[in-house]
Design a protein around this motif. Sequence first.
Motif, PDB file in Angstrom:
ATOM      1  N   PHE A  38      54.171  60.343  40.643  1.00  7.83           N
ATOM      2  CA  PHE A  38      55.540  60.548  40.184  1.00  7.83           C
ATOM      3  C   PHE A  38      56.359  61.468  41.076  1.00  7.83           C
ATOM      4  N   PHE A  39      55.727  62.490  41.628  1.00  3.94           N
ATOM      5  CA  PHE A  39      56.522  63.529  42.285  1.00  3.94           C
ATOM      6  C   PHE A  39      56.209  63.770  43.753  1.00  3.94           C
ATOM      7  N   HIS A  40      55.218  63.086  44.294  1.00  2.00           N
ATOM      8  CA  HIS A  40      54.859  63.386  45.685  1.00  2.00           C
ATOM      9  C   HIS A  40      54.796  62.165  46.600  1.00  2.00           C
ATOM     10  N   PHE A  41      54.601  60.985  46.041  1.00  3.47           N
ATOM     11  CA  PHE A  41      54.456  59.811  46.903  1.00  3.47           C
ATOM     12  C   PHE A  41      55.783  59.082  47.083  1.00  3.47           C
ATOM     13  N   ASP A  42      56.178  58.934  48.336  1.00  2.00           N
ATOM     14  CA  ASP A  42      57.333  58.119  48.706  1.00  2.00           C
ATOM     15  C   ASP A  42      56.937  57.352  49.945  1.00  2.00           C
ATOM     16  N   ILE A  43      56.764  56.048  49.806  1.00  2.00           N
ATOM     17  CA  ILE A  43      56.246  55.238  50.905  1.00  2.00           C
ATOM     18  C   ILE A  43      57.158  55.264  52.122  1.00  2.00           C
ATOM     19  N   ASN A  44      58.448  55.556  51.907  1.00  2.00           N
ATOM     20  CA  ASN A  44      59.388  55.604  53.022  1.00  2.00           C
ATOM     21  C   ASN A  44      59.160  56.788  53.948  1.00  2.00           C
ATOM     22  N   GLU A  45      58.347  57.736  53.512  1.00  3.09           N
ATOM     23  CA  GLU A  45      58.029  58.884  54.362  1.00  3.09           C
ATOM     24  C   GLU A  45      56.899  58.584  55.339  1.00  3.09           C
ATOM     25  N   TYR A  46      56.277  57.413  55.202  1.00  4.86           N
ATOM     26  CA  TYR A  46      55.170  57.021  56.078  1.00  4.86           C
ATOM     27  C   TYR A  46      55.679  56.084  57.170  1.00  4.86           C
ATOM     28  N   PRO A  47      54.920  55.936  58.264  1.00  2.00           N
ATOM     29  CA  PRO A  47      55.326  55.007  59.324  1.00  2.00           C
ATOM     30  C   PRO A  47      55.561  53.601  58.781  1.00  2.00           C
ATOM     31  N   LYS A  48      56.498  52.890  59.387  1.00  4.05           N
ATOM     32  CA  LYS A  48      56.841  51.549  58.901  1.00  4.05           C
ATOM     33  C   LYS A  48      56.392  50.447  59.864  1.00  4.05           C
ATOM     34  N   ASN A  49      55.670  50.834  60.887  1.00  6.35           N
ATOM     35  CA  ASN A  49      55.158  49.839  61.833  1.00  6.35           C
ATOM     36  C   ASN A  49      53.679  49.579  61.553  1.00  6.35           C
ATOM     37  N   TYR A  50      53.419  48.568  60.719  1.00 10.88           N
ATOM     38  CA  TYR A  50      52.048  48.203  60.356  1.00 10.88           C
ATOM     39  C   TYR A  50      51.403  47.419  61.500  1.00 10.88           C
ATOM     40  N   GLN A  51      50.121  47.677  61.687  1.00  5.04           N
ATOM     41  CA  GLN A  51      49.366  46.977  62.716  1.00  5.04           C
ATOM     42  C   GLN A  51      48.561  45.811  62.135  1.00  5.04           C
ATOM     43  N   VAL A  52      48.716  45.565  60.842  1.00 10.70           N
ATOM     44  CA  VAL A  52      48.027  44.457  60.172  1.00 10.70           C
ATOM     45  C   VAL A  52      49.065  43.608  59.441  1.00 10.70           C
ATOM     46  N   PRO A  53      48.766  42.325  59.196  1.00 10.74           N
ATOM     47  CA  PRO A  53      49.675  41.497  58.394  1.00 10.74           C
ATOM     48  C   PRO A  53      49.854  42.100  56.996  1.00 10.74           C
ATOM     49  N   VAL A  54      51.075  42.083  56.501  1.00 12.05           N
ATOM     50  CA  VAL A  54      51.403  42.713  55.220  1.00 12.05           C
ATOM     51  C   VAL A  54      52.102  41.699  54.315  1.00 12.05           C
ATOM     52  N   TYR A  55      51.605  41.597  53.077  1.00 11.08           N
ATOM     53  CA  TYR A  55      52.175  40.644  52.120  1.00 11.08           C
ATOM     54  C   TYR A  55      52.353  41.343  50.769  1.00 11.08           C
ATOM     55  N   PHE A  56      53.520  41.155  50.177  1.00 10.74           N
ATOM     56  CA  PHE A  56      53.803  41.739  48.881  1.00 10.74           C
ATOM     57  C   PHE A  56      53.955  40.631  47.839  1.00 10.74           C
ATOM     58  N   ILE A  57      53.362  40.855  46.667  1.00  7.68           N
ATOM     59  CA  ILE A  57      53.482  39.939  45.539  1.00  7.68           C
ATOM     60  C   ILE A  57      54.068  40.715  44.369  1.00  7.68           C
ATOM     61  N   SER A  58      55.114  40.177  43.769  1.00  6.20           N
ATOM     62  CA  SER A  58      55.762  40.873  42.649  1.00  6.20           C
ATOM     63  C   SER A  58      56.155  39.869  41.582  1.00  6.20           C
ATOM     64  N   GLY A  59      56.045  40.290  40.314  1.00 10.10           N
ATOM     65  CA  GLY A  59      56.539  39.465  39.221  1.00 10.10           C
ATOM     66  C   GLY A  59      58.051  39.548  39.143  1.00 10.10           C
ATOM     67  N   ASP A  60      58.711  38.452  38.766  1.00 16.87           N
ATOM     68  CA  ASP A  60      60.177  38.459  38.765  1.00 16.87           C
ATOM     69  C   ASP A  60      60.774  39.357  37.690  1.00 16.87           C
ATOM     70  N   SER A  61      59.962  39.764  36.698  1.00 11.62           N
ATOM     71  CA  SER A  61      60.474  40.688  35.675  1.00 11.62           C
ATOM     72  C   SER A  61      59.805  42.056  35.757  1.00 11.62           C
ATOM     73  N   ASP A  62      59.159  42.326  36.877  1.00 14.48           N
ATOM     74  CA  ASP A  62      58.503  43.618  37.061  1.00 14.48           C
ATOM     75  C   ASP A  62      59.556  44.718  37.172  1.00 14.48           C
ATOM     76  N   CYS A  63      59.381  45.771  36.382  1.00 16.31           N
ATOM     77  CA  CYS A  63      60.292  46.910  36.486  1.00 16.31           C
ATOM     78  C   CYS A  63      59.532  48.173  36.872  1.00 16.31           C
ATOM     79  N   ILE A  64      58.293  48.009  37.401  1.00 17.12           N
ATOM     80  CA  ILE A  64      57.456  49.161  37.751  1.00 17.12           C
ATOM     81  C   ILE A  64      56.910  48.992  39.182  1.00 17.12           C
TER      82      ILE A  64
END
Length: 372
Positions: A293-319
Amino acid sequence: MENVLYLVRGLVISILILIVIIICIIFIARRINANRIKITTENGMQQNLYVEIGKIKQYLQIRGKDKNNPIILFLHGGPGNPNAYIAPYYQKTLEKSFTFVNWDQRGSGRTFFENPHMNYKTDISPEIMINDIDEIISYLSNRFGQKKIILMGHSWGTVLGTQYCLKYPDKISAYIGIGQSINAMKGEELAFKTAIDMAQSDSKIEYINNLQDTWNKISRQKNVNKEFMMDFIKMRKLIAQYLTCSDEMSPIKTMWLYFTSSEMSLRDLKFLLKNSNLDNRFKYGVMLDEYVFFHFDINEYPKNYQVPVYFISGDSDCIPPHIMIEEYFNSITAPDKKMFLIKKAGHLPFLDNPKDFCEVVEEILKGRLNIN
């Protein structure tokens, strides 16, 4: 008076008979499910075991119809919500082509009960758990003779998964994030604002005031305590009235899935009940919530991944709302990347819509990466 006693006795007997019938139905369903998910192929693997990881015994569930198939290590959400005992429900189709490894993280599920004397103030942290992942991957690579594995994380598991991929890209062939965590509090704020806007269109004044008051209490907090968690649970329930789609798996169906799973043990049930109680959640140290809740922000980490990256999300996901994941997705670079939106699904798309979930995973691994 005798008539009243007769009625009470009849009611008690009826309730007992009903309980016995329900238990019998559950027992029969578990037997049917055990046969349904049993792996019988000559080179198959169906194993529940404890492995020494991070100097403690940790639980792994390994399932697949050919142990030479590519390995997927699944990082469960929560923190503290292991789901190995229901995994065959949604991964059964994929077990033809992949070997799934579900891990009960330290402080969770069967690993929790195997280590009753763990110091939960010093022995649980994201850094320690990332080291656990590295040891598990080394174990799997050595045991199955595979140089790289596929890493799949859900919710809290994506917090660990993304950090691991950035730190050890040479050990991962692909990363799949389900309900990818971005910034928990910003995600909650976006969901709150969306629900408020929808309620204003319906002129639900009482609802708006209640939700606004709850959010004000949460947004003032700087650490996780019981008051925060109670308000947070209340807010999630309020938001769900507008942002949850009708196709998401209901609590009743979810509980039926739990109890009729042939993989659910008494330890799984005990932990499920224990972790649902706030007093126990704090007592037993599942306090990674504060980090989320209070310490993790993915935008603070490098954004150049060296591996293929895939995101899956539900269309009504609010979390978090998938719009946040899309914004982050557009900001990263990777050898290959794609985001998939599963319709009629929420934060647990593999339970809400397992058919489409499996098709998406196969499209990722077979269609895009040619992993067979």
